[in-house]
Design a protein around this motif. Structure first.
Motif, PDB file in Angstrom:
ATOM      1  N   GLY A  50      22.396  18.759  29.655  1.00 54.26           N
ATOM      2  CA  GLY A  50      23.121  17.514  29.679  1.00 54.26           C
ATOM      3  C   GLY A  50      22.260  16.336  29.229  1.00 54.26           C
ATOM      4  O   GLY A  50      22.749  15.427  28.574  1.00 54.26           O
ATOM      5  N   VAL A  51      20.987  16.357  29.598  1.00 53.13           N
ATOM      6  CA  VAL A  51      20.088  15.263  29.218  1.00 53.13           C
ATOM      7  C   VAL A  51      19.919  15.220  27.700  1.00 53.13           C
ATOM      8  O   VAL A  51      20.001  14.167  27.071  1.00 53.13           O
ATOM      9  N   MET A  52      19.717  16.381  27.115  1.00 57.27           N
ATOM     10  CA  MET A  52      19.561  16.459  25.666  1.00 57.27           C
ATOM     11  C   MET A  52      20.845  16.014  24.957  1.00 57.27           C
ATOM     12  O   MET A  52      20.793  15.297  23.958  1.00 57.27           O
ATOM     13  N   GLU A  53      21.981  16.440  25.459  1.00 54.79           N
ATOM     14  CA  GLU A  53      23.274  16.066  24.876  1.00 54.79           C
ATOM     15  C   GLU A  53      23.447  14.554  24.868  1.00 54.79           C
ATOM     16  O   GLU A  53      23.834  13.965  23.855  1.00 54.79           O
ATOM     17  N   ALA A  54      23.158  13.904  25.997  1.00 49.09           N
ATOM     18  CA  ALA A  54      23.296  12.448  26.087  1.00 49.09           C
ATOM     19  C   ALA A  54      22.305  11.743  25.164  1.00 49.09           C
ATOM     20  O   ALA A  54      22.653  10.758  24.505  1.00 49.09           O
ATOM     21  N   HIS A  55      21.099  12.238  25.113  1.00 47.24           N
ATOM     22  CA  HIS A  55      20.079  11.629  24.257  1.00 47.24           C
ATOM     23  C   HIS A  55      20.486  11.719  22.784  1.00 47.24           C
ATOM     24  O   HIS A  55      20.363  10.741  22.039  1.00 47.24           O
ATOM     25  N   LEU A  56      20.980  12.883  22.379  1.00 48.84           N
ATOM     26  CA  LEU A  56      21.363  13.072  20.977  1.00 48.84           C
ATOM     27  C   LEU A  56      22.647  12.337  20.613  1.00 48.84           C
ATOM     28  O   LEU A  56      22.971  12.222  19.434  1.00 48.84           O
ATOM     29  N   ALA A  57      23.327  11.807  21.585  1.00 48.28           N
ATOM     30  CA  ALA A  57      24.471  10.933  21.300  1.00 48.28           C
ATOM     31  C   ALA A  57      23.986   9.560  20.834  1.00 48.28           C
ATOM     32  O   ALA A  57      24.733   8.819  20.195  1.00 48.28           O
ATOM     33  N   GLN A  58      22.726   9.248  21.123  1.00 50.44           N
ATOM     34  CA  GLN A  58      22.162   7.934  20.803  1.00 50.44           C
ATOM     35  C   GLN A  58      21.270   7.918  19.568  1.00 50.44           C
ATOM     36  O   GLN A  58      21.083   6.875  18.959  1.00 50.44           O
ATOM     37  N   GLN A  59      20.671   9.052  19.236  1.00 46.55           N
ATOM     38  CA  GLN A  59      19.814   9.123  18.047  1.00 46.55           C
ATOM     39  C   GLN A  59      19.863  10.528  17.465  1.00 46.55           C
ATOM     40  O   GLN A  59      20.188  11.478  18.167  1.00 46.55           O
ATOM     41  N   PRO A  60      19.542  10.664  16.168  1.00 41.83           N
ATOM     42  CA  PRO A  60      19.735  11.954  15.491  1.00 41.83           C
ATOM     43  C   PRO A  60      18.730  13.041  15.843  1.00 41.83           C
ATOM     44  O   PRO A  60      19.023  14.224  15.679  1.00 41.83           O
ATOM     45  N   PHE A  61      17.552  12.659  16.317  1.00 35.70           N
ATOM     46  CA  PHE A  61      16.522  13.641  16.641  1.00 35.70           C
ATOM     47  C   PHE A  61      15.948  13.336  18.021  1.00 35.70           C
ATOM     48  O   PHE A  61      16.251  12.301  18.610  1.00 35.70           O
ATOM     49  N   LEU A  62      15.110  14.201  18.532  1.00 34.42           N
ATOM     50  CA  LEU A  62      14.671  14.094  19.922  1.00 34.42           C
ATOM     51  C   LEU A  62      13.689  12.965  20.212  1.00 34.42           C
ATOM     52  O   LEU A  62      13.804  12.303  21.243  1.00 34.42           O
ATOM     53  N   ALA A  63      12.711  12.741  19.344  1.00 35.15           N
ATOM     54  CA  ALA A  63      11.670  11.771  19.661  1.00 35.15           C
ATOM     55  C   ALA A  63      11.643  10.557  18.735  1.00 35.15           C
ATOM     56  O   ALA A  63      10.918   9.610  18.999  1.00 35.15           O
ATOM     57  N   ALA A  64      12.406  10.598  17.670  1.00 33.23           N
ATOM     58  CA  ALA A  64      12.398   9.515  16.691  1.00 33.23           C
ATOM     59  C   ALA A  64      13.679   9.590  15.870  1.00 33.23           C
ATOM     60  O   ALA A  64      14.516  10.452  16.109  1.00 33.23           O
ATOM     61  N   VAL A  65      13.810   8.707  14.908  1.00 32.23           N
ATOM     62  CA  VAL A  65      14.986   8.742  14.034  1.00 32.23           C
ATOM     63  C   VAL A  65      14.806   9.738  12.895  1.00 32.23           C
ATOM     64  O   VAL A  65      15.668   9.862  12.041  1.00 32.23           O
ATOM     65  N   HIS A  66      13.684  10.434  12.899  1.00 32.16           N
ATOM     66  CA  HIS A  66      13.394  11.484  11.927  1.00 32.16           C
ATOM     67  C   HIS A  66      12.900  12.702  12.707  1.00 32.16           C
ATOM     68  O   HIS A  66      12.497  12.586  13.866  1.00 32.16           O
ATOM     69  N   PRO A  67      12.928  13.884  12.114  1.00 32.88           N
ATOM     70  CA  PRO A  67      12.463  15.074  12.839  1.00 32.88           C
ATOM     71  C   PRO A  67      10.959  14.998  13.141  1.00 32.88           C
ATOM     72  O   PRO A  67      10.185  14.481  12.340  1.00 32.88           O
ATOM     73  N   THR A  68      10.598  15.507  14.308  1.00 30.90           N
ATOM     74  CA  THR A  68       9.193  15.561  14.735  1.00 30.90           C
ATOM     75  C   THR A  68       8.912  16.949  15.310  1.00 30.90           C
ATOM     76  O   THR A  68       9.802  17.799  15.390  1.00 30.90           O
ATOM     77  N   ILE A  69       7.707  17.151  15.768  1.00 33.76           N
ATOM     78  CA  ILE A  69       7.335  18.410  16.388  1.00 33.76           C
ATOM     79  C   ILE A  69       8.200  18.695  17.619  1.00 33.76           C
ATOM     80  O   ILE A  69       8.438  19.854  17.962  1.00 33.76           O
ATOM     81  N   ALA A  70       8.717  17.661  18.260  1.00 30.20           N
ATOM     82  CA  ALA A  70       9.606  17.866  19.413  1.00 30.20           C
ATOM     83  C   ALA A  70      10.860  18.629  18.999  1.00 30.20           C
ATOM     84  O   ALA A  70      11.326  19.513  19.722  1.00 30.20           O
TER      85      ALA A  70
END
Length: 70
Positions: A1-21
């Motif tokens: 659920g945490v990941m789902e909510a976070h990805l509703a706000q930005q396209p990737f996990l740690a930044a607006v671009h893909p990262t090692i996360a």
């Protein structure tokens, strides 16, 4: 659920671009259905998986059969 909510706000996990996360979390998340954890209720996670899979040079892992729920 945490990941789902976070990805509703930005396209990737740690930044607006893909990262090692994103790379570190991709395989566990993408293959969760093989362990019986459905992603049906998580449209933002499924969209994120699609964004990762669309990256240049992406190579998919072999998939295992999804277990049938009795």
């Amino acid at each position: 659920g945490v990941m789902e909510a976070h990805l509703a706000q930005q396209p990737f996990l740690a930044a607006v671009h893909p990262t090692i996360a994103d790379i570190a979390n991709y395989s566990y998340t993408a293959h969760a259905p093989e362990g019986g954890a459905s992603l049906d209720a998580y449209p933002n996670i499924r969209a994120w998986l699609g964004r990762i899979e669309a990256l240049p040079g992406f190579v998919a892992m072999q998939r295992s059969p999804i277990p049938q729920v009795a």
